[in-house]
Motif scaffolding. Structure first.
Motif, mmCIF file in Angstrom:
data_model
loop_
_atom_site.group_PDB
_atom_site.id
_atom_site.type_symbol
_atom_site.label_atom_id
_atom_site.label_comp_id
_atom_site.label_asym_id
_atom_site.label_seq_id
_atom_site.Cartn_x
_atom_site.Cartn_y
_atom_site.Cartn_z
ATOM 1 N N ILE A 258 8.298 -6.606 6.648
ATOM 2 C CA ILE A 258 7.727 -7.853 6.136
ATOM 3 C C ILE A 258 6.214 -7.709 5.938
ATOM 4 C CG2 ILE A 258 7.240 -10.263 6.730
ATOM 5 C CD1 ILE A 258 10.013 -10.276 8.141
ATOM 6 N N LEU A 259 5.552 -7.093 6.933
ATOM 7 C CA LEU A 259 4.112 -6.874 6.804
ATOM 8 C C LEU A 259 3.787 -5.976 5.622
ATOM 9 C CD1 LEU A 259 3.125 -6.408 10.556
ATOM 10 C CD2 LEU A 259 2.375 -8.259 9.055
ATOM 11 N N SER A 260 4.604 -4.936 5.427
ATOM 12 C CA SER A 260 4.404 -4.037 4.286
ATOM 13 C C SER A 260 4.550 -4.797 2.970
ATOM 14 C CB SER A 260 5.401 -2.880 4.334
ATOM 15 O OG SER A 260 5.249 -2.136 5.510
ATOM 16 N N GLY A 261 5.565 -5.690 2.915
ATOM 17 C CA GLY A 261 5.782 -6.475 1.701
ATOM 18 C C GLY A 261 4.634 -7.431 1.427
ATOM 19 N N TYR A 265 2.203 -7.102 -1.759
ATOM 20 C CA TYR A 265 2.012 -8.168 -2.749
ATOM 21 C C TYR A 265 0.528 -8.374 -3.043
ATOM 22 C CZ TYR A 265 2.113 -12.797 -4.895
ATOM 23 O OH TYR A 265 1.934 -13.855 -5.753
ATOM 24 N N GLU A 266 -0.289 -8.367 -1.971
ATOM 25 C CA GLU A 266 -1.734 -8.478 -2.164
ATOM 26 C C GLU A 266 -2.286 -7.267 -2.908
ATOM 27 O OE1 GLU A 266 -3.657 -11.052 -1.401
ATOM 28 O OE2 GLU A 266 -1.893 -12.158 -0.702
ATOM 29 N N LEU A 267 -1.698 -6.097 -2.635
ATOM 30 C CA LEU A 267 -2.106 -4.876 -3.323
ATOM 31 C C LEU A 267 -1.796 -4.967 -4.817
ATOM 32 C CD1 LEU A 267 -3.104 -1.901 -3.207
ATOM 33 C CD2 LEU A 267 -0.746 -1.249 -2.707
ATOM 34 N N ILE A 276 -3.644 0.081 0.461
ATOM 35 C CA ILE A 276 -2.708 1.208 0.289
ATOM 36 C C ILE A 276 -2.456 1.887 1.640
ATOM 37 C CG2 ILE A 276 -2.420 3.509 -0.720
ATOM 38 C CD1 ILE A 276 -3.940 2.489 -3.174
ATOM 39 N N VAL A 277 -3.549 2.086 2.413
ATOM 40 C CA VAL A 277 -3.432 2.733 3.728
ATOM 41 C C VAL A 277 -2.575 1.881 4.658
ATOM 42 C CG1 VAL A 277 -4.721 3.405 5.796
ATOM 43 C CG2 VAL A 277 -5.597 4.008 3.536
ATOM 44 N N PHE A 278 -2.798 0.552 4.674
ATOM 45 C CA PHE A 278 -2.034 -0.330 5.553
ATOM 46 C C PHE A 278 -0.558 -0.380 5.165
ATOM 47 C CE2 PHE A 278 -6.097 -2.177 7.005
ATOM 48 C CZ PHE A 278 -5.838 -2.210 8.363
ATOM 49 N N VAL A 279 -0.279 -0.411 3.860
ATOM 50 C CA VAL A 279 1.115 -0.406 3.410
ATOM 51 C C VAL A 279 1.807 0.877 3.863
ATOM 52 C CG1 VAL A 279 2.623 -0.263 1.391
ATOM 53 C CG2 VAL A 279 0.809 -1.971 1.457
#
Length: 310
Positions: A258-261, A265-267, A276-279
């Motif tokens: 969910i956090l990746s999504g 979305y913000e990316l 990009i790093v956080f995803v």
């Protein structure tokens, strides 16, 4: 296989004291630096410094400064006393077992104050390995855990017994089970840690009662770990995680997904290297959780099939 023996009575509660001393050290270092700039380390200078800091903040701030300085000294004193009782008290055994090594010919015991180690040949030695268990709880789930182990070596006229704490006790026990046929007699006992007060500090016991370290349901924990070890002895298979821990891994997977999504979305709306790093970080961690769950779940299913055939 070589084990460095860790006495649980000296280990439990150590993290609390280390963290507390670290906080006190940082406070005293910061305070000392500020007072150094003022050119004085006297009690009067400290009181004046407290008055300056707390100006306009009320009497509570001033009292906090007054009390904390005395508490810091008290905790340092208590720490010195605890170190003395653990390592230097006359009641503590002076000659303790330092290491245990399982050699091809027998078990070698090294003592703290004995130059020559003791060798116990396998064919002359009985080995009783007792695992003491409890249910440990964290913020996400509760699970059975081996709190510490008791080693007992028996010969005709000699009995050597001691306690040992191992972070990954199940892995250690499995490695010791591979040596069971070498001994004259080997016995594995899995019991409830019914009286942890002998091996824990008052701090840990109070935390346990609040559920921070764990609510102790000893018998259930012992039954669960006993079944796990018996499964390994019968089928050669063992699950790394309990059922509750596997469920937690699935929750973590979905949370990271969910956090990746959300970050993805913000990316999409506004590209950036940080996003990009956080995803990549959340997605790879989530995939690791689901991989661990899948691997352990397959073993659990395999064990269930083998038990169903009996």
């Amino acid at each position: 296989m070589k084990l460095k023996i860790k006495d649980p009575s000296t280990l439990f509660g150590a993290h609390f004291w280390i963290a507390l001393l670290y906080i006190i050290f940082i406070f005293m270092l910061t305070l000392g630096t500020l007072m150094w700039e003022k050119g004085s380390f006297s009690l009067a200078a400290y009181n004046q410094f407290a008055l300056e800091i707390c100006e306009g903040r009320g009497i509570v701030c001033l009292l906090a400064f007054k009390i904390f300085s005395w508490l810091a000294l008290a905790f340092v004193g208590l720490t010195i006393y605890r170190i003395y009782t653990i390592f230097f008290s006359p009641k503590r055994p002076k000659n303790k077992i330092r290491t245990v090594e399982f050699l091809p010919e027998g078990v070698k015991l090294e003592y703290t104050k004995q130059t020559r180690p003791v060798l116990l040949p396998y064919q002359e030695t009985q080995f009783i390995l007792a695992a003491k268990c409890a249910t440990v709880a964290n913020d996400f789930c509760s699970f059975p855990k081996v709190i510490f182990c008791e080693f007992t070596f028996l010969q005709e006229n000699k009995t050597i017994s001691f306690l040992h704490y191992e972070k990954n006790a199940i892995k250690m026990i499995i490695n010791l089970l591979k040596k069971e046929n070498a001994f004259k007699k080997f016995e594995l006992k899995v019991d409830a840690a019914s009286d942890l007060s002998k091996y824990t500090t008052k701090v840990n016991r109070s935390k346990a009662s609040k559920g921070i370290i764990g609510a102790i349901v000893e018998e259930q924990a012992a039954d669960s770990i006993r079944a796990t070890l018996e499964d390994y002895r019968k089928y050669g298979l063992i699950c790394r995680f309990s059922k509750e821990e596997r469920e937690t891994l699935v929750y973590f997977f979905f949370a990271h997904l969910i956090l990746s999504g959300m970050i993805g979305y913000e990316l999409y709306k506004q590209p950036s290297v940080t996003r990009i790093v956080f995803v990549a970080l959340f997605l790879s961690t989530g995939l690791l959780f689901i991989y661990l769950w899948y691997q352990d779940n397959q073993i659990a299913k395999q064990l269930a099939r083998l038990k169903g055939k009996k």
